[in-house]
Write an enzyme that holds these catalytic residues in place. Sequence first.
Site, PDB file in Angstrom:
ATOM      1  N   GLY A 224       2.798   2.661  -2.299  1.00 31.37           N
ATOM      2  CA  GLY A 224       3.131   3.229  -3.601  1.00 31.37           C
ATOM      3  C   GLY A 224       2.296   4.437  -3.971  1.00 31.37           C
ATOM      4  O   GLY A 224       1.148   4.594  -3.539  1.00 31.37           O
TER       5      GLY A 224
ATOM      6  N   CYS B 175      -0.891   3.390  -5.707  1.00 32.37           N
ATOM      7  CA  CYS B 175      -1.560   2.247  -5.079  1.00 32.37           C
ATOM      8  C   CYS B 175      -2.687   2.756  -4.184  1.00 32.37           C
ATOM      9  O   CYS B 175      -2.496   3.702  -3.419  1.00 32.37           O
ATOM     10  CB  CYS B 175      -0.574   1.438  -4.246  1.00 32.37           C
ATOM     11  SG  CYS B 175      -1.308   0.005  -3.451  1.00 32.37           S
TER      12      CYS B 175
ATOM     13  N   GLY C 276       0.744  -1.254   0.000  1.00 30.79           N
ATOM     14  CA  GLY C 276       0.000   0.000   0.000  1.00 30.79           C
ATOM     15  C   GLY C 276       0.771   1.299   0.000  1.00 30.79           C
ATOM     16  O   GLY C 276       0.136   2.354  -0.059  1.00 30.79           O
TER      17      GLY C 276
END
Length: 347
Positions: free
Chosen positions: A183, A186, A181
């Site tokens: 990124g 993301c 999570g």
Amino acid sequence: MRIEQDLKLGFKDVLFRPKRSTLKSRSQVELAREYTFKHSGRKWSGVPIVAANMDSVGSFAMAASLAEHGVLTAIHKHYTVGDWADFVATADSSVIKNVMVSTGTSEKDFQKTIDIMELSEEIMFICVDIANGYSEHLVEYVGKVRAAFPDKVITAGNVVTGDMVEELILAGADIVKVGIGPGSVCTTRVKTGVGYPQLSAIIECADAAHGLGGSIIGDGGCSCAGDVAKAFGGGADFVMLGGMLAGHTESGGEIIEKNGEKFMKFYGMSSKSAMDKHSGGVANYRAAEGKTVLLPYRGTVGNTIQDIMGGVRSTCTYVGAAKLKELTKRTTFIRVLEQENNVYGKE
């Protein structure tokens, strides 16, 4: 239900505390490292930064450019075996030894990996990559890949806790990819409520991996060179970058012109854009977990990777680490509430 009360930290929550140094210049800092990997026994040396296996980052062109700096590229998994054959026929060994072959965990993926690995003995790295590394299926698949490729360096992930790092290493992974999570494109944390602040994930997973003789890649969450340094300072053996290397000529993304300016499309590999392109759309049993954004086109990647490496060298001089290998031993993080003065905006 239970609640863990321990504080977990992201990159924005800390700064390095400077320490006395005998270094006179950033040029004295050695960023290259040499690793001997646990299961394969293979040796690799270079700058342990990895371009992410996203189809708008991890291209063959990116691999050729970054190899000039001793940097790795995890090639995205949507190239065909024929594409790989063409690449291997023209690339020299200094490039081929710095690429990772990315794969999912299906039977089709397994056969494709076999076909690609047969193209060149010089291909050293396999990256088994799924969004949820907590699946028992991944552990079984890593064992299967290890049995088929005893002398190759196997990376597997993604996970964020020490227990799963240990399980994957014991199953045959040399390197575990850490991050759920963080990124820039993301949305897993928003869509699912699942995740782990990246710096704490790196610190805890590095501790688990190193105890077994394994390594980790800190994957995601870096938005500047200082974050890359913090990942290394927290114990990451490698740091994987997506957004920081997107938007370049070599990234392979779609270029779009708006009002006379050039932009490049960048999206998460669980986004609607990615699934429309590679999977015929978002399956009716799931939600898309990624953004699609337009980044200003940034030209060739050479200046960017030099800027990142220069920032990490500078970190090392501030804490007295003559080699990147020494950085985590010289690291003391201090918790902060602010990172920078933004009175005139962000750079």
